[in-house]
Write a protein that holds these residues in place. Structure first.
Motif, PDB file in Angstrom:
ATOM      1  N   ILE A   1      59.694  32.833  -8.173  1.00 57.55           N
ATOM      2  CA  ILE A   1      58.225  32.616  -8.058  1.00 57.55           C
ATOM      3  C   ILE A   1      58.004  32.401  -6.468  1.00 57.55           C
ATOM      4  O   ILE A   1      57.022  33.083  -6.076  1.00 57.55           O
ATOM      5  CB  ILE A   1      57.806  31.476  -8.762  1.00 57.55           C
ATOM      6  CG1 ILE A   1      58.062  31.790 -10.542  1.00 57.55           C
ATOM      7  CG2 ILE A   1      56.464  31.037  -8.485  1.00 57.55           C
ATOM      8  CD1 ILE A   1      58.057  30.442 -11.076  1.00 57.55           C
ATOM      9  N   ARG A   2      58.753  31.618  -5.931  1.00 56.27           N
ATOM     10  CA  ARG A   2      58.425  31.197  -4.385  1.00 56.27           C
ATOM     11  C   ARG A   2      58.773  32.555  -3.438  1.00 56.27           C
ATOM     12  O   ARG A   2      57.870  32.842  -2.816  1.00 56.27           O
ATOM     13  CB  ARG A   2      59.469  30.373  -4.126  1.00 56.27           C
ATOM     14  CG  ARG A   2      59.369  29.935  -2.590  1.00 56.27           C
ATOM     15  CD  ARG A   2      60.168  28.695  -2.111  1.00 56.27           C
ATOM     16  NE  ARG A   2      60.302  28.326  -0.971  1.00 56.27           N
ATOM     17  CZ  ARG A   2      61.587  29.100  -0.074  1.00 56.27           C
ATOM     18  NH1 ARG A   2      62.350  29.431  -0.634  1.00 56.27           N
ATOM     19  NH2 ARG A   2      61.433  28.603   0.966  1.00 56.27           N
TER      20      ARG A   2
ATOM     21  N   ASP B   1      68.872  39.769 -15.800  1.00 52.73           N
ATOM     22  CA  ASP B   1      68.461  41.288 -15.603  1.00 52.73           C
ATOM     23  C   ASP B   1      67.370  41.656 -16.415  1.00 52.73           C
ATOM     24  O   ASP B   1      66.575  42.849 -16.173  1.00 52.73           O
ATOM     25  CB  ASP B   1      69.788  42.132 -15.948  1.00 52.73           C
ATOM     26  CG  ASP B   1      71.055  42.074 -15.113  1.00 52.73           C
ATOM     27  OD1 ASP B   1      70.699  41.792 -14.041  1.00 52.73           O
ATOM     28  OD2 ASP B   1      72.153  41.952 -15.462  1.00 52.73           O
ATOM     29  N   GLY B   2      67.271  41.203 -17.745  1.00 56.67           N
ATOM     30  CA  GLY B   2      66.239  41.434 -18.464  1.00 56.67           C
ATOM     31  C   GLY B   2      64.777  40.953 -17.795  1.00 56.67           C
ATOM     32  O   GLY B   2      63.895  41.639 -18.065  1.00 56.67           O
ATOM     33  N   GLY B   3      64.887  39.940 -16.950  1.00 56.62           N
ATOM     34  CA  GLY B   3      63.581  39.363 -16.264  1.00 56.62           C
ATOM     35  C   GLY B   3      63.132  40.276 -15.239  1.00 56.62           C
ATOM     36  O   GLY B   3      62.297  40.632 -14.941  1.00 56.62           O
TER      37      GLY B   3
ATOM     38  N   VAL C   1      56.183  37.080  -9.715  1.00 53.39           N
ATOM     39  CA  VAL C   1      55.922  35.761  -9.893  1.00 53.39           C
ATOM     40  C   VAL C   1      55.701  35.592 -11.621  1.00 53.39           C
ATOM     41  O   VAL C   1      55.981  34.449 -12.244  1.00 53.39           O
ATOM     42  CB  VAL C   1      54.450  35.499  -9.337  1.00 53.39           C
ATOM     43  CG1 VAL C   1      53.782  34.226  -9.849  1.00 53.39           C
ATOM     44  CG2 VAL C   1      54.553  35.396  -7.844  1.00 53.39           C
ATOM     45  N   VAL C   2      55.356  36.811 -12.398  1.00 54.20           N
ATOM     46  CA  VAL C   2      55.161  36.905 -13.638  1.00 54.20           C
ATOM     47  C   VAL C   2      56.543  36.664 -14.403  1.00 54.20           C
ATOM     48  O   VAL C   2      56.820  35.841 -15.238  1.00 54.20           O
ATOM     49  CB  VAL C   2      54.190  37.861 -14.235  1.00 54.20           C
ATOM     50  CG1 VAL C   2      54.317  37.798 -15.812  1.00 54.20           C
ATOM     51  CG2 VAL C   2      52.912  37.803 -13.637  1.00 54.20           C
ATOM     52  N   ALA C   3      57.231  37.369 -14.048  1.00 53.00           N
ATOM     53  CA  ALA C   3      58.685  37.406 -14.298  1.00 53.00           C
ATOM     54  C   ALA C   3      59.409  36.024 -14.450  1.00 53.00           C
ATOM     55  O   ALA C   3      60.255  35.478 -14.987  1.00 53.00           O
ATOM     56  CB  ALA C   3      59.591  38.594 -14.123  1.00 53.00           C
ATOM     57  N   GLY C   4      59.212  35.354 -12.980  1.00 57.24           N
ATOM     58  CA  GLY C   4      59.723  34.160 -12.635  1.00 57.24           C
ATOM     59  C   GLY C   4      59.291  32.899 -13.676  1.00 57.24           C
ATOM     60  O   GLY C   4      60.055  32.197 -14.051  1.00 57.24           O
TER      61      GLY C   4
ATOM     62  N   MET D   1      55.785  44.894 -15.657  1.00 60.12           N
ATOM     63  CA  MET D   1      54.818  44.227 -14.910  1.00 60.12           C
ATOM     64  C   MET D   1      54.065  44.834 -13.727  1.00 60.12           C
ATOM     65  O   MET D   1      53.244  45.187 -13.361  1.00 60.12           O
ATOM     66  CB  MET D   1      54.955  42.812 -14.690  1.00 60.12           C
ATOM     67  CG  MET D   1      55.089  41.861 -16.271  1.00 60.12           C
ATOM     68  SD  MET D   1      53.843  42.247 -17.391  1.00 60.12           S
ATOM     69  CE  MET D   1      52.574  41.423 -16.290  1.00 60.12           C
ATOM     70  N   TRP D   2      55.337  45.304 -13.025  1.00 62.67           N
ATOM     71  CA  TRP D   2      54.810  45.956 -11.602  1.00 62.67           C
ATOM     72  C   TRP D   2      54.076  47.346 -11.862  1.00 62.67           C
ATOM     73  O   TRP D   2      53.325  47.589 -11.446  1.00 62.67           O
ATOM     74  CB  TRP D   2      56.231  46.552 -10.918  1.00 62.67           C
ATOM     75  CG  TRP D   2      55.975  47.044  -9.699  1.00 62.67           C
ATOM     76  CD1 TRP D   2      55.234  47.602  -9.066  1.00 62.67           C
ATOM     77  CD2 TRP D   2      57.359  47.534  -8.928  1.00 62.67           C
ATOM     78  NE1 TRP D   2      55.678  48.121  -7.934  1.00 62.67           N
ATOM     79  CE2 TRP D   2      56.604  48.143  -7.765  1.00 62.67           C
ATOM     80  CE3 TRP D   2      58.736  47.733  -8.899  1.00 62.67           C
ATOM     81  CZ2 TRP D   2      57.499  48.809  -6.850  1.00 62.67           C
ATOM     82  CZ3 TRP D   2      59.528  48.231  -8.227  1.00 62.67           C
ATOM     83  CH2 TRP D   2      58.953  48.739  -6.830  1.00 62.67           C
TER      84      TRP D   2
END
Length: 397
Positions: free
Chosen positions: A242-243, A172-174, A193-196, A181-182
């Motif tokens: 990420i994918r 959830d923090g991700g 992708v960054v959060a992944g 970041m959005w």
């Protein structure tokens, strides 16, 4: 760990229905039964040694603890679901496991703010439950069943809350990090992708910490293995995020006008060998064989797999419609659909090929492999380009 479902999902429920809460279908994963039995036995043995209970009462206490854990997970997920509903996002279902769960929603959050609120609602519920259980544990005698269950629930809910707010997908923090970041990048897919990648870094750091704790004899072998399994799940979830972020970022590249393969229609009754010869002589690349009636209206598409199975020496004697799929059995995609709409349609109606239409006219054929090549160009081989005029008998039809 949670998985708040994207709008592009259309998967069958991963579990059995157990009821509805606030009108939301709740499912339970079958694998939960094994873990529930294990926790019941372990906690039952603990109740025997620490509380002096005897079977079957000790195991009934263990079962009660399992029920309390499931209730905590359900309330955590309801935190996500209720917050999503308050912001106009529909909730398809909640799926429970013993120590985790996920809430599937019918679309993504419309803004970074809503994304952050929905993501953090679950951990806030867990933290609130942990606080209530902590208060109960302080008021109740520690050597009693209620006191022990309150203590265990306090620890488990606080740990779930703290662990879930760590900044890395799929936690959830991700998702909260993705929301930030959005807002900064103005691009949800890049933020995903960054959060992944943050999730993967978090997984690696966790490995370093737990190995160090094990070497210091603070963590047992069982604890080490358990945490490493959690880290593996975190690593895989981060990779999937990420994918997904990369794939959804390529949705605008899906253009039906560009991807639709041209069609060559032959009359019903045409031998397969003759149809393939005409296809080979067509100067257009990637032509798809079809069958038309006497009025020239397309009625079926040749199934390339079925055509490939026909021996070459039999193809002059096999009619083309015998290896074709009726037009009525194929999904039609009208020109003008956006890339995301195309992906949703493909997920809702799985298949190998689709008709591309303009009004009542069929203007081409979309093959799912061509869409996959656009979404994941480095992992999916590009569709084979055949030389115009080359005989394709014995090859993909």
């Amino acid at each position: 760990m949670e998985d708040q479902g994207r709008a592009t999902r259309n998967q069958p429920p991963a579990g059995r229905p157990v009821g509805h809460v606030l009108g939301i279908p709740v499912f339970a994963n079958a694998s939960m039964l094994l873990l529930a039995g294990l926790v019941t036995v372990v906690y039952g043995n603990y109740a025997q040694s620490e509380l002096g209970l005897t079977p079957p009462w000790s195991y009934l206490v263990g079962l009660g603890f399992v029920v309390c854990l499931l209730g905590s997970v359900l309330l955590h997920e309801l935190g996500h679901a209720v917050t999503a509903r308050r912001h106009g996002i529909g909730v398809r279902r909640i799926t429970l496991e013993l120590l985790s769960g996920w809430t599937e929603m019918d679309r993504d959050a419309p803004t970074p703010r809503v994304d952050a609120l929905v993501s953090l609602a679950g951990p806030l519920v867990s933290l609130l439950l942990g606080g209530i259980a902590t208060g109960a544990a302080l008021l109740l005698p520690s050597d009693t069943v209620p006191g022990q269950i309150a203590f265990q629930l306090a620890v488990s809910n606080v740990l779930v809350a703290v662990f879930n707010v760590l900044p890395g997908l799929p936690l959830d923090g991700g998702r909260a990090l993705r929301a930030g970041m959005w807002a900064l990048l103005k691009d949800r897919n890049r933020a995903t992708v960054v959060a992944g990648w943050a999730g993967r870094v978090l997984a690696l750091l966790t490995v370093v910490v737990v190995v160090a704790l094990y070497q210091l004899r603070i963590l047992t072998v069982f604890g080490l293995v358990f945490v490493l399994l959690v880290v593996l799940t975190l690593w895989q979830g981060a990779g999937q995020s990420i994918r997904l972020g990369r794939m959804t970022g390529r949705f605008p590249l899906i253009d039906l006008n560009a991807l639709a393969r041209p069609i060559i229609a032959v009359p019903a009754g045409t031998p397969l060998g003759e149809a393939q010869r005409r296809r080979a002589e067509d100067p257009r690349p990637d032509v798809v064989l079809a069958v038309a009636d006497a009025a020239g209206i397309l009625t079926a598409l040749v199934d390339p797999v079925a055509a490939e199975r026909v021996p070459v020496d039999r193809r002059p004697w096999v009619s083309v419609e015998s290896v074709s799929r009726s037009r009525d059995a194929l999904t039609s995609l009208p020109l003008g659909l956006s890339g995301e709409q195309v992906v949703r349609a493909l997920q809702a109606h799985p298949g190998a090929q689709y008709l591309v239409t303009a009004g009542e006219d069929v203007v081409g054929v979309l093959r799912v492999a061509d869409v996959a090549a656009v979404l994941e160009p480095r992992t999916v081989p590009s569709p084979r380009k055949e030389t115009p005029g080359k005989d394709t008998r014995g090859k993909d039809s």
